[in-house]
Design a protein around this motif. Structure first.
Motif, PDB file in Angstrom:
ATOM      1  N   GLU A   1       0.426   8.720 120.297  1.00 53.61           N
ATOM      2  CA  GLU A   1       0.471   9.963 121.059  1.00 53.61           C
ATOM      3  C   GLU A   1      -0.835  10.738 120.907  1.00 53.61           C
ATOM      4  O   GLU A   1      -1.507  10.686 119.865  1.00 53.61           O
ATOM      5  N   PHE A   2      -1.156  11.480 121.937  1.00 55.34           N
ATOM      6  CA  PHE A   2      -2.337  12.344 121.944  1.00 55.34           C
ATOM      7  C   PHE A   2      -2.106  13.534 121.019  1.00 55.34           C
ATOM      8  O   PHE A   2      -1.011  14.101 120.990  1.00 55.34           O
TER       9      PHE A   2
ATOM     10  N   THR B   1      -1.903  19.048 121.771  1.00 51.20           N
ATOM     11  CA  THR B   1      -0.510  18.853 122.115  1.00 51.20           C
ATOM     12  C   THR B   1       0.299  19.998 121.521  1.00 51.20           C
ATOM     13  O   THR B   1      -0.099  20.604 120.505  1.00 51.20           O
TER      14      THR B   1
ATOM     15  N   LEU C   1      -8.888  14.893 129.034  1.00 53.77           N
ATOM     16  CA  LEU C   1      -8.492  13.489 128.925  1.00 53.77           C
ATOM     17  C   LEU C   1      -7.477  13.349 127.798  1.00 53.77           C
ATOM     18  O   LEU C   1      -7.812  13.534 126.627  1.00 53.77           O
ATOM     19  N   ILE C   2      -6.238  13.023 128.153  1.00 56.36           N
ATOM     20  CA  ILE C   2      -5.178  12.934 127.143  1.00 56.36           C
ATOM     21  C   ILE C   2      -4.521  11.570 127.100  1.00 56.36           C
ATOM     22  O   ILE C   2      -3.607  11.346 126.299  1.00 56.36           O
ATOM     23  N   GLN C   3      -4.951  10.666 127.932  1.00 56.55           N
ATOM     24  CA  GLN C   3      -4.377   9.326 127.949  1.00 56.55           C
ATOM     25  C   GLN C   3      -5.243   8.372 127.130  1.00 56.55           C
ATOM     26  O   GLN C   3      -6.465   8.388 127.228  1.00 56.55           O
ATOM     27  N   GLY C   4      -4.596   7.522 126.375  1.00 64.20           N
ATOM     28  CA  GLY C   4      -5.341   6.589 125.548  1.00 64.20           C
ATOM     29  C   GLY C   4      -6.243   5.675 126.340  1.00 64.20           C
ATOM     30  O   GLY C   4      -7.348   5.347 125.890  1.00 64.20           O
ATOM     31  N   ASN C   5      -5.804   5.287 127.525  1.00 63.31           N
ATOM     32  CA  ASN C   5      -6.619   4.350 128.318  1.00 63.31           C
ATOM     33  C   ASN C   5      -7.834   5.019 128.951  1.00 63.31           C
ATOM     34  O   ASN C   5      -8.631   4.362 129.626  1.00 63.31           O
ATOM     35  N   GLN C   6      -7.997   6.314 128.732  1.00 63.67           N
ATOM     36  CA  GLN C   6      -9.190   7.004 129.206  1.00 63.67           C
ATOM     37  C   GLN C   6     -10.325   6.941 128.188  1.00 63.67           C
ATOM     38  O   GLN C   6     -11.438   7.383 128.479  1.00 63.67           O
TER      39      GLN C   6
ATOM     40  N   GLU D   1       5.376   5.236 119.709  1.00 61.72           N
ATOM     41  CA  GLU D   1       4.179   4.987 120.490  1.00 61.72           C
ATOM     42  C   GLU D   1       3.052   5.918 120.048  1.00 61.72           C
ATOM     43  O   GLU D   1       3.297   7.012 119.520  1.00 61.72           O
TER      44      GLU D   1
END
Length: 126
Positions: A46-47, A61, A107-112, A44
């Protein structure tokens, strides 16, 4: 509308270095949080790292802390990822991402992130 274009990927030996660049269009780049994500084959996305709008706050990370450095040049609308001491497990497609945000949260989520580049391949040989 913002367009992001990455460059700087390539093939490097273990322990080597690469610098990724992400050139952004748009007049409000200075107010954008920018980030790098990566996706290895079969894994997947990843940040990796983020930098706030004024470049004053960075986040990494754990697996890249001390080896990667993110920076942002608002004058040239460019964000960089300096990658040192590269390891085979760093092999992935690296994506630049951005979003208009002037807050203090990390902000570490892709959907952000609303804007994404096309990705650049980084391959680290053992």
């Amino acid at each position: 509308q913002v367009q992001l274009v990455e460059s700087g990927g390539g093939l490097v030996q273990t322990g080597g270095s690469l610098r990724l660049s992400c050139a952004a269009s748009g007049r409000t780049f200075s107010r954008y949080v920018m980030a790098w994500f990566r996706q290895a084959p079969g894994k997947e996305r990843e940040f990796v790292s983020s930098i706030n709008w004024n470049g004053g706050t960075t986040y990494y990370t754990d697996s890249v802390k001390g080896r990667f450095t993110i920076s942002k040049d608002n004058a040239s609308n460019t964000v960089y990822l300096q990658m040192n001491s590269l390891k085979p497990e760093d092999t992935a497609v690296y994506f630049c991402a951005g979003t208009f945000y002037g807050g203090t949260a990390v902000l570490i989520q892709g959907n952000q992130y609303g804007y994404w580049g096309q990705g650049t391949q980084v391959t680290v040989s053992s």
